[in-house]
Design a protein around this motif. Sequence first.
Motif, PDB file in Angstrom:
ATOM      1  N   ALA A 369      14.318  -9.745  48.576  1.00  0.00           N
ATOM      2  CA  ALA A 369      15.441  -8.894  48.951  1.00  0.00           C
ATOM      3  C   ALA A 369      16.768  -9.652  48.875  1.00  0.00           C
ATOM      4  CB  ALA A 369      15.227  -8.333  50.359  1.00  0.00           C
ATOM      5  N   ILE A 370      16.759 -10.903  49.334  1.00  0.00           N
ATOM      6  CA  ILE A 370      17.976 -11.722  49.265  1.00  0.00           C
ATOM      7  C   ILE A 370      18.346 -11.989  47.810  1.00  0.00           C
ATOM      8  CG2 ILE A 370      18.998 -13.964  49.831  1.00  0.00           C
ATOM      9  CD1 ILE A 370      17.173 -14.015  52.301  1.00  0.00           C
ATOM     10  N   ALA A 371      17.340 -12.300  46.973  1.00  0.00           N
ATOM     11  CA  ALA A 371      17.600 -12.588  45.559  1.00  0.00           C
ATOM     12  C   ALA A 371      18.181 -11.380  44.836  1.00  0.00           C
ATOM     13  CB  ALA A 371      16.307 -13.040  44.880  1.00  0.00           C
ATOM     14  N   VAL A 372      17.633 -10.200  45.095  1.00  0.00           N
ATOM     15  CA  VAL A 372      18.140  -8.982  44.459  1.00  0.00           C
ATOM     16  C   VAL A 372      19.557  -8.678  44.935  1.00  0.00           C
ATOM     17  CG1 VAL A 372      17.820  -6.487  44.277  1.00  0.00           C
ATOM     18  CG2 VAL A 372      15.856  -8.002  44.064  1.00  0.00           C
ATOM     19  N   THR A 373      19.798  -8.865  46.229  1.00  0.00           N
ATOM     20  CA  THR A 373      21.152  -8.658  46.764  1.00  0.00           C
ATOM     21  C   THR A 373      22.149  -9.592  46.087  1.00  0.00           C
ATOM     22  OG1 THR A 373      20.272  -7.969  48.918  1.00  0.00           O
ATOM     23  CG2 THR A 373      22.569  -8.705  48.849  1.00  0.00           C
ATOM     24  N   ALA A 374      21.761 -10.852  45.919  1.00  0.00           N
ATOM     25  CA  ALA A 374      22.634 -11.824  45.250  1.00  0.00           C
ATOM     26  C   ALA A 374      22.912 -11.403  43.814  1.00  0.00           C
ATOM     27  CB  ALA A 374      21.993 -13.211  45.280  1.00  0.00           C
ATOM     28  N   GLY A 375      21.888 -10.913  43.127  1.00  0.00           N
ATOM     29  CA  GLY A 375      22.077 -10.468  41.748  1.00  0.00           C
ATOM     30  C   GLY A 375      23.029  -9.296  41.652  1.00  0.00           C
ATOM     31  N   LEU A 376      22.914  -8.350  42.576  1.00  0.00           N
ATOM     32  CA  LEU A 376      23.819  -7.195  42.572  1.00  0.00           C
ATOM     33  C   LEU A 376      25.252  -7.612  42.878  1.00  0.00           C
ATOM     34  CD1 LEU A 376      21.567  -4.605  44.454  1.00  0.00           C
ATOM     35  CD2 LEU A 376      22.091  -4.675  41.997  1.00  0.00           C
ATOM     36  N   LEU A 377      25.427  -8.532  43.812  1.00  0.00           N
ATOM     37  CA  LEU A 377      26.767  -9.014  44.150  1.00  0.00           C
ATOM     38  C   LEU A 377      27.406  -9.798  43.016  1.00  0.00           C
ATOM     39  CD1 LEU A 377      26.211 -10.186  47.851  1.00  0.00           C
ATOM     40  CD2 LEU A 377      27.488  -8.177  47.066  1.00  0.00           C
ATOM     41  N   ASP A 378      26.570 -10.349  42.137  1.00  0.00           N
ATOM     42  CA  ASP A 378      27.068 -11.183  41.047  1.00  0.00           C
ATOM     43  C   ASP A 378      27.369 -10.369  39.794  1.00  0.00           C
ATOM     44  OD1 ASP A 378      27.855 -13.757  40.338  1.00  0.00           O
ATOM     45  OD2 ASP A 378      26.030 -14.092  39.172  1.00  0.00           O
ATOM     46  N   ARG A 379      27.347  -9.055  39.908  1.00  0.00           N
ATOM     47  CA  ARG A 379      27.655  -8.190  38.775  1.00  0.00           C
ATOM     48  C   ARG A 379      28.891  -7.371  39.089  1.00  0.00           C
ATOM     49  NH1 ARG A 379      23.454  -8.310  35.253  1.00  0.00           N
ATOM     50  NH2 ARG A 379      24.246  -6.536  34.070  1.00  0.00           N
ATOM     51  N   ASP A 380      29.711  -7.190  38.083  1.00  0.00           N
ATOM     52  CA  ASP A 380      30.930  -6.409  38.235  1.00  0.00           C
ATOM     53  C   ASP A 380      30.565  -4.954  38.549  1.00  0.00           C
ATOM     54  OD1 ASP A 380      33.147  -4.550  36.956  1.00  0.00           O
ATOM     55  OD2 ASP A 380      34.075  -6.469  37.460  1.00  0.00           O
ATOM     56  N   ARG A 381      31.157  -4.367  39.557  1.00  0.00           N
ATOM     57  CA  ARG A 381      30.769  -3.040  40.005  1.00  0.00           C
ATOM     58  C   ARG A 381      31.116  -1.944  38.996  1.00  0.00           C
ATOM     59  NH1 ARG A 381      32.478  -2.949  46.433  1.00  0.00           N
ATOM     60  NH2 ARG A 381      31.083  -4.627  47.106  1.00  0.00           N
ATOM     61  N   THR A 382      32.120  -2.180  38.187  1.00  0.00           N
ATOM     62  CA  THR A 382      32.545  -1.131  37.260  1.00  0.00           C
ATOM     63  C   THR A 382      31.904  -1.253  35.895  1.00  0.00           C
ATOM     64  OG1 THR A 382      34.473  -2.452  36.630  1.00  0.00           O
ATOM     65  CG2 THR A 382      34.760  -0.854  38.424  1.00  0.00           C
ATOM     66  N   THR A 383      31.732  -2.489  35.399  1.00  0.00           N
ATOM     67  CA  THR A 383      31.187  -2.672  34.056  1.00  0.00           C
ATOM     68  C   THR A 383      29.715  -3.001  34.048  1.00  0.00           C
ATOM     69  OG1 THR A 383      31.641  -5.040  33.996  1.00  0.00           O
ATOM     70  CG2 THR A 383      33.429  -3.564  33.319  1.00  0.00           C
ATOM     71  N   GLY A 384      29.181  -3.478  35.221  1.00  0.00           N
ATOM     72  CA  GLY A 384      27.777  -3.873  35.269  1.00  0.00           C
ATOM     73  C   GLY A 384      27.513  -5.190  34.577  1.00  0.00           C
ATOM     74  N   GLN A 385      28.579  -5.903  34.201  1.00  0.00           N
ATOM     75  CA  GLN A 385      28.410  -7.181  33.525  1.00  0.00           C
ATOM     76  C   GLN A 385      28.468  -8.321  34.522  1.00  0.00           C
ATOM     77  OE1 GLN A 385      27.721  -7.504  30.190  1.00  0.00           O
ATOM     78  NE2 GLN A 385      27.509  -5.284  30.383  1.00  0.00           N
TER      79      GLN A 385
END
Length: 407
Positions: A369-385
């Motif tokens: 859960a922590i790893a997935v949260t970190a991955g989501l935070l590390d992606r731009d919210r608008t472009t998904g990059q």
Amino acid sequence: MPLALLALAVSAFGIGTTEFVMMGLLPNVADDLGTSVPTAGYLVSAYAIGVVIGAPLLTAVGSRIPRKRMLVLLMGLFIVGNLASALAPGFGWLMAGRVLAGLPHGAFFGVGAVVAARLVSEGRQARAVATMFLGLTVANIVGVPAATLLGQNLGWRATFLVVTLIGVVALAALARLVPYVPVDAHQSVGRELRALGNRQVLLGLATAVFGFAGVFAVYSYLASITTEVMGFGESSVTLVLALFGIGMTLGALAAGPLTDRALRPTLYTSLGALAVVLVAFRFTVHVQWAALATVVVLGAVGFMTTTPLQMLVMRKAKDAPTLASASNHSAFNLANAGGAWVGGVAIASGWGWMSPALVGSVLAVVGLAIAVTAGLLDRDRTTGQSRIVASATGGTAAEATETERVH
């Protein structure tokens, strides 16, 4: 393969042997020193506490020491700690010896990982780091079973004397084979601390603490599970430990190229698989062939988490990776200590020898859960990059390609 990687792997073999052999010797140490197996399990935690303390402290103290010299000094401290363990007159002194032996662990692997990555070309760095970690896995195939067998027949003190000799061989290999690697001109304790404060680095460390604790909740008591639940005799403990080591080796071999291709997916998959295998172990343990197969798979999926986590914190702390890399081993050993402690509490509470497997599965899910949260935070919210984390590492847009490789 550069010969320097061989020297690092030999050193990792010695460190891995002394770290993991206590799991196989817990019943013997408990009998010899007149204590219970769960209490003797604190010796696993003692080593881990040494790693947690030593990794940031020794890395900071040695931040301006050339890396080869630092590796040699750390291996010297490793030798002293294991000799002190072998000569310990009682349980308290053995606890102290285990703490001392653990002090150089995290700093050694932190510095060693940085050196390994610099010995090879871009795109092969995870493979180089995984090669160093192969020493840990081979320790679990050869070193830990052999040392456990030695301890069962000649006493646990003989085991630590042999580990001391392995440390001497490793020190000689480091002095002979590792090239001079200077400290970066911009290297400083302040810069390393700022890199350590990077949010993605901290989340990576938290992932290691919870995710890897799931492995050690079970592995710390694998010797007792072998004899008390699987139905094997004490002589089979070395075989079971070797099978776990074979699994670790397979996991390490797979983790290097997979991490170079797709870091986060490798991390997610290994943590998810770890949670599933730990639950499955609760049911397969009563069928001997299935239990042995599960031990191999458990070692593989558990160790597949180490390389992606190591590379993640190094890449996110790109310009100051040494302290972050060393702290990752503090995180792994917090997992070691926490897993052993939680597993011991579950057993001592009367929940049974297999209760650590279920507890470990929960811990693995928390890590995922922590790893997935970190991955989501590390992606731009608008472009998904992938987003470039530059504030703490001094990075620029030129790091985009490197950051993409993390995903």
